[in-house]
Motif scaffolding. Structure first.
Motif, short mmCIF file in Angstrom:
data_model
loop_
_atom_site.label_atom_id
_atom_site.label_comp_id
_atom_site.label_asym_id
_atom_site.label_seq_id
_atom_site.Cartn_x
_atom_site.Cartn_y
_atom_site.Cartn_z
N ARG A 109 0.84 -1.19 0.00
CA ARG A 109 0.00 0.00 0.00
C ARG A 109 0.88 1.24 0.00
NH1 ARG A 109 -5.54 0.37 1.36
NH2 ARG A 109 -5.44 -1.67 0.40
N TYR A 110 0.64 2.14 -0.93
CA TYR A 110 1.36 3.41 -1.04
C TYR A 110 0.37 4.55 -0.91
CZ TYR A 110 5.22 0.64 -2.88
OH TYR A 110 6.23 -0.28 -3.03
N VAL A 111 0.85 5.71 -0.50
CA VAL A 111 0.00 6.90 -0.40
C VAL A 111 0.63 7.99 -1.26
CG1 VAL A 111 -0.90 8.69 1.13
CG2 VAL A 111 -0.78 6.32 1.93
N LEU A 112 -0.17 8.50 -2.19
CA LEU A 112 0.23 9.65 -2.99
C LEU A 112 -0.49 10.86 -2.40
CD1 LEU A 112 1.63 10.74 -5.59
CD2 LEU A 112 -0.55 10.35 -6.75
N ARG A 113 0.25 11.89 -2.04
CA ARG A 113 -0.40 13.05 -1.44
C ARG A 113 0.18 14.33 -2.00
NH1 ARG A 113 2.39 15.58 2.79
NH2 ARG A 113 4.27 14.49 3.41
N VAL A 114 -0.63 15.38 -1.89
CA VAL A 114 -0.24 16.72 -2.32
C VAL A 114 0.17 17.50 -1.09
CG1 VAL A 114 -0.99 18.82 -3.49
CG2 VAL A 114 -1.92 16.62 -4.20
N THR A 115 1.34 18.11 -1.13
CA THR A 115 1.81 18.92 -0.01
C THR A 115 1.15 20.29 -0.04
OG1 THR A 115 3.65 19.92 -1.22
CG2 THR A 115 4.08 17.79 -0.13
N ARG A 116 1.37 21.07 1.00
CA ARG A 116 0.84 22.44 1.04
C ARG A 116 1.41 23.30 -0.08
NH1 ARG A 116 2.14 22.79 7.17
NH2 ARG A 116 0.49 21.47 7.99
N GLN A 117 2.61 22.96 -0.53
CA GLN A 117 3.25 23.71 -1.61
C GLN A 117 2.83 23.21 -2.99
OE1 GLN A 117 5.22 22.26 0.93
NE2 GLN A 117 5.18 24.15 2.11
N GLY A 118 1.91 22.20 -3.03
CA GLY A 118 1.41 21.70 -4.30
C GLY A 118 2.28 20.64 -4.95
N LYS A 119 3.24 20.09 -4.22
CA LYS A 119 4.10 19.04 -4.75
C LYS A 119 3.52 17.68 -4.41
CE LYS A 119 8.02 22.00 -4.45
NZ LYS A 119 9.32 22.01 -5.00
N LEU A 120 3.87 16.67 -5.21
CA LEU A 120 3.40 15.30 -4.96
C LEU A 120 4.45 14.51 -4.21
CD1 LEU A 120 1.84 14.42 -8.42
CD2 LEU A 120 0.63 15.00 -6.33
N ILE A 121 4.00 13.71 -3.25
CA ILE A 121 4.88 12.82 -2.51
C ILE A 121 4.25 11.44 -2.49
CG2 ILE A 121 5.89 12.32 -0.27
CD1 ILE A 121 6.54 15.09 0.06
N LEU A 122 5.04 10.43 -2.83
CA LEU A 122 4.59 9.04 -2.78
C LEU A 122 5.35 8.35 -1.66
CD1 LEU A 122 2.93 6.76 -4.16
CD2 LEU A 122 4.96 6.29 -5.51
N THR A 123 4.61 7.80 -0.68
CA THR A 123 5.24 7.12 0.46
C THR A 123 4.66 5.73 0.59
OG1 THR A 123 3.64 8.09 1.98
CG2 THR A 123 5.75 9.22 1.75
N LYS A 124 5.43 4.86 1.21
CA LYS A 124 5.01 3.49 1.46
C LYS A 124 4.40 3.40 2.84
CE LYS A 124 6.72 -1.14 0.90
NZ LYS A 124 7.85 -1.96 0.61
#
Length: 63
Positions: free
Chosen positions: A48-63
């Protein structure tokens, strides 16, 4: 005289939207994936991974 871009290594096909095998890559906008949400869970190979948008509008993919 060389420009800075000429010194950089270029991966074949990447600048034209093609995969390394030469077939067109599928392009999906982050808006299509996330809609109005700021997080998306992705199942990949049983993990399971989580793709999220930061407050600065960047994408981060974490495990």
């Amino acid at each position: 005289m060389k420009s800075e871009n000429q010194d950089a290594q270029i991966t074949p096909g990447r600048e034209t939207g093609e995969s390394l095998a030469g077939s067109p890559e599928r392009v999906v906008s982050s808006h299509e994936l996330l809609g109005r949400q700021r997080r998306l869970q992705i199942d990949h190979g049983g993990e399971r991974y989580v793709l999220r948008v930061t407050r600065q509008g960047k994408l981060i993919l974490t495990k």
